[in-house]
Design an enzyme around this catalytic site. Structure first.
Site, PDB file in Angstrom:
ATOM      1  CG  HIS A 200      -1.869  -1.007   1.353  1.00  0.00           C
ATOM      2  ND1 HIS A 200      -2.600  -1.416   0.270  1.00  0.00           N
ATOM      3  CD2 HIS A 200      -2.277  -1.770   2.398  1.00  0.00           C
ATOM      4  CE1 HIS A 200      -3.408  -2.373   0.645  1.00  0.00           C
ATOM      5  NE2 HIS A 200      -3.228  -2.620   1.931  1.00  0.00           N
ATOM      6  NE  ARG A 307      -0.385  -4.388 -13.259  1.00  0.00           N
ATOM      7  CZ  ARG A 307       0.635  -3.553 -13.476  1.00  0.00           C
ATOM      8  NH1 ARG A 307       0.494  -2.258 -13.225  1.00  0.00           N
ATOM      9  NH2 ARG A 307       1.775  -4.008 -13.928  1.00  0.00           N
ATOM     10  NE  ARG A 343      -3.858  -7.357 -16.339  1.00  0.00           N
ATOM     11  CZ  ARG A 343      -2.720  -7.298 -15.663  1.00  0.00           C
ATOM     12  NH1 ARG A 343      -1.585  -7.515 -16.270  1.00  0.00           N
ATOM     13  NH2 ARG A 343      -2.721  -6.987 -14.387  1.00  0.00           N
ATOM     14  CD  GLU A 442       1.118 -11.423 -18.897  1.00  0.00           C
ATOM     15  OE1 GLU A 442       1.777 -10.677 -18.180  1.00  0.00           O
ATOM     16  OE2 GLU A 442      -0.111 -11.570 -18.778  1.00  0.00           O
ATOM     17  CG  ASN A 465       6.229  -6.208 -15.074  1.00  0.00           C
ATOM     18  OD1 ASN A 465       7.170  -5.631 -15.581  1.00  0.00           O
ATOM     19  ND2 ASN A 465       5.165  -5.574 -14.613  1.00  0.00           N
ATOM     20  CG  ASP A 466       3.802 -12.130 -15.345  1.00  0.00           C
ATOM     21  OD1 ASP A 466       4.322 -12.568 -14.306  1.00  0.00           O
ATOM     22  OD2 ASP A 466       2.679 -11.587 -15.363  1.00  0.00           O
ATOM     23  NE  ARG A 476       5.628  -9.689 -11.359  1.00  0.00           N
ATOM     24  CZ  ARG A 476       4.632  -9.270 -12.124  1.00  0.00           C
ATOM     25  NH1 ARG A 476       4.268  -9.953 -13.181  1.00  0.00           N
ATOM     26  NH2 ARG A 476       4.011  -8.151 -11.860  1.00  0.00           N
ATOM     27  CB  CYS A 513       1.562  -2.746 -20.434  1.00  0.00           C
ATOM     28  SG  CYS A 513       1.103  -4.481 -20.480  1.00  0.00           S
TER      29      CYS A 513
HETATM   30  C1  PEP Z   1       3.529  -7.770 -16.958  1.00  0.00           C
HETATM   31  O1  PEP Z   1       3.535  -8.952 -16.603  1.00  0.00           O
HETATM   32  O2  PEP Z   1       4.488  -7.203 -17.521  1.00  0.00           O
HETATM   33  C2  PEP Z   1       2.355  -6.921 -16.692  1.00  0.00           C
HETATM   34  C3  PEP Z   1       2.282  -5.690 -17.138  1.00  0.00           C
HETATM   35  O3  PEP Z   1       1.361  -7.446 -15.929  1.00  0.00           O
HETATM   36  P1  PEP Z   1       1.421  -7.553 -14.328  1.00  0.00           P
HETATM   37  O4  PEP Z   1       2.620  -6.783 -13.850  1.00  0.00           O
HETATM   38  O5  PEP Z   1       0.142  -7.003 -13.843  1.00  0.00           O
HETATM   39  O6  PEP Z   1       1.550  -9.028 -14.133  1.00  0.00           O
HETATM   40 MG    MG Z   2       1.702  -9.945 -16.079  1.00  0.00          MG
END
Ligand code: PEP
Ligand code: MG
Length: 589
Positions: A200, A307, A343, A442, A465-466, A476, A513
């Site tokens: 938070h 998100r 999304r 991803e 990110n994924d 991660r 993204c």
């Molecule tokens: C990602 O995986 O890069 C992504 C943008 O989604 P999240 O971070 O919500 O998993």
């Molecule tokens: Mg993701």
């Protein structure tokens, strides 16, 4: 040892950068003291008044939290206010209340003493949980627990609102209710012992645009009230009691940062394009609809990732179609004519939804998550799709599926979307029949079969990110292997290139993204690879725009060709840092 620590100068602590900015100032130590409750006996005849005292404290705490929730709703909007539902749920937890009352009757000790014991037991149980989201509930429990104790003791809190002048808030943890009652004008920065980028404090600090470093582990033991400290929210470091030389160094660093910020602000209304006129779309990622103000003030071209998981969190039931609809309509209207990519539900991994009672999994990131869950629960999925489609008449909405791993899943998702469209038609409910549909790329298998996927969607958005965690096999959220998280790894760059090429070959646009798109130096490589859309946190937008405006498209392509020949991620990162940083700097402002 501890004493020595408390007077040492230039103590550098490394934490997690939660919100950028550099601040030098005096500390306001919000709370560090271990609660020390004397073990006092109560007689049999006083037991009922102890129970009554406990019930009163619960009631006052509830009133206090509802009040804070109301204030934060007015100031920051519904999304942030909903965080407090978890606090209220904890207050109503029957098993906790009964455990305190039965403990009180059995042990005949003061209710403060018994309650504190039960509270610590809860915190211990939560801290052992594997799930990051559940772990983060510790801060809610801690916050509510402290409030109840304060009411039991009849003490006035040392609240953030009592800060007399501009200070850096240092706390074990900063609860949403602390941040809610703060006078923003007197807060220079936040620094906490616990927390992560998804906590938070980090989310709030970013949207309040107050520099923050979290997860410093021991900061409240090392720092004293009124100490002078430097907070570097860019690197995620703090320096306690800096000497003159360090102070001077950071004064310069800070003024450069502020100057750059001012210059970057001037870019707000300028297009995101290279020096030779190649345009890209520069969009923002949001979690809550009330972040739109920040999206607009940072000059984003649209929303590249909305998100929607937060809708489902901290509540007892599932969100209704109307709730989804009114949020999406609101965002669509505010962003018109720019596009908003919604999304669909991406639960799982570190995003846990209490009301769905998903069984505990050994590897939640590789488990029953995102589109896999939605395909298995079309009842839940359809509610969201209906709302998105209905809201699509109010603006430029697009829909995007997370975690697609192959064509079969994509077709199944599209079939469900089609069913929902047919239902709406039958009911004479209007929607945009040509709404663009995209797949997040991803999962490595999706990247490798992007050519096939591209034929059945209107766009791709690469979720690095994924994608990085799955490709490089690194969890991660595990800080021990965080050093392996390498966006410049040649394997990652090659995979991204193949996705962009596959998209373009099939005439669809390709965006990104993941966090990688918000790093100016990396954005230049992505530009050279031909990425069409970049979506990042609103506060990163000016820097990425500046990077785009500092180079020619040709230049970025050359750089990209060069880095694609390199053998290690380190070589690539080093090269960018050495050769390219100055090119970007020169053009700032
Ligand atoms: C990602 O995986 O890069 C992504 C943008 O989604 P999240 O971070 O919500 O998993
Ligand atoms: Mg993701």
């Amino acid at each position: 040892m501890k004493k020595k620590e408390s007077v040492r100068k230039n103590v550098k602590l490394k934490g997690i950068p939660a919100a950028s900015g550099i601040v030098i100032g005096k500390v306001f130590l919000l709370d560090s003291e271990e609660v020390n409750i004397p073990k006092k006996r109560v007689s049999e005849k006083d037991l009922s008044s102890e129970v009554a005292r406990f019930e009163r404290a619960l009631l006052h705490t509830r009133e206090e939290i509802l009040n804070i929730q109301k204030n934060i709703r007015n100031e920051l909007g519904n999304g942030h206010a909903e965080i407090f539902n978890a606090h209220l749920l904890f207050l109503e937890d029957r098993s906790l209340i009964e455990e305190v009352i039965s403990g009180l009757k059995k042990e005949k000790l003061t209710v403060e003493y018994i309650f504190y014991g039960v509270l610590k037991k809860y915190i211990r149980a939560f801290s052992k949980m594997q799930d990051t989201y559940l772990k983060e509930r510790i801060s809610d429990i801690n916050d509510v627990g402290k409030r109840i104790l304060r009411h039991l003791f009849g003490r006035k809190p040392r609240g953030i609102h009592t800060i007399p002048e501009k200070r850096i808030i240092v706390a074990y943890d900063l609860s949403p209710s602390d941040t809610a009652s703060l006078n923003k004008n007197n807060v220079l920065a936040f620094v906490t012992d616990i927390g992560s980028v998804t906590s938070h404090t980090a989310i709030m600090a970013k949207s309040l645009e107050i520099p923050a470093v979290v997860g410093l582990e021991v900061v409240t033991r090392i720092i004293k009230d009124d100490d002078m400290i430097i907070v570097d929210g860019i690197k995620g470091e703090i320096i306690v009691r800096p000497d003159q030389k360090t102070l001077r160094k950071y004064e310069t660093y800070r003024s450069k940062f502020e100057e750059a910020g001012k210059n970057l602000g001037k870019l707000k209304d300028l297009p995101a394009q290279t020096k030779d006129g190649h345009k890209i779309i520069l969009s923002a990622n949001i979690e809550f609809p009330d972040e739109i103000q920040s999206v607009l003030s940072h000059g984003a071209d649209g929303i590249g990732l909305y998100r929607t998981e937060y809708f489902y969190m901290n509540r007892e039931g599932l969100p209704s179609e109307e709730e989804h609809y009114s949020a999406y309509k609101n965002v669509a209207l505010q962003m018109v004519p720019n596009s908003v990519i919604i999304r669909t539900l991406d639960l799982g991994g570190d995003k846990y939804l209490s009301q769905l009672q998903i069984p505990h999994e050994m590897n939640p990131f590789m488990g029953w998550r995102a589109i896999r869950f939605c395909l298995a629960r079309p009842d839940i999925f359809k509610v969201q799709l209906r709302a998105i489609l209905r809201a699509s008449v109010h603006g430029n909405l697009k829909v995007m599926y997370p975690m697609i791993s192959g064509i079969k899943e994509l077709r199944q998702a599209n079939d469900i979307l089609e069913e929902v469209k047919q239902d709406l038609k039958k009911e004479d409910i209007p929607f945009n029949e040509d709404i663009e549909v995209g797949a997040m790329i991803e999962v490595p298998s999706a990247a490798l079969t992007a050519e096939t996927l591209a034929k059945e969607v209107d766009f791709f958005s690469i979720g690095t990110n994924d994608l990085i965690q799955y490709t490089l096999a690194i969890d991660r959220v595990n800080e021990k292997i965080a050093y392996l998280y390498e966006p410049t790894h040649p394997g990652i760059l090659k995979l991204i290139k193949s996705v962009i090429d596959a998209g373009h070959k099939n005439n669809i646009w390709v965006g990104m993204c993941g966090e990688m798109a918000g790093e100016p130096l990396l954005a230049v490589i992505l530009l050279g690879l031909g990425l069409d859309e970049f979506s990042t946190s609103p506060i990163n937008i000016p820097e990425v725009k500046n990077a785009m405006r500092s180079v020619t498209f040709q230049q970025s392509k050359k750089i990209t060709d060069k880095v694609l020949q390199m053998e290690t991620g380190e070589d690539i990162a080093g090269f960018l840092d050495k050769e390219f940083k100055d090119v970007i700097k020169k053009f700032q402002g």
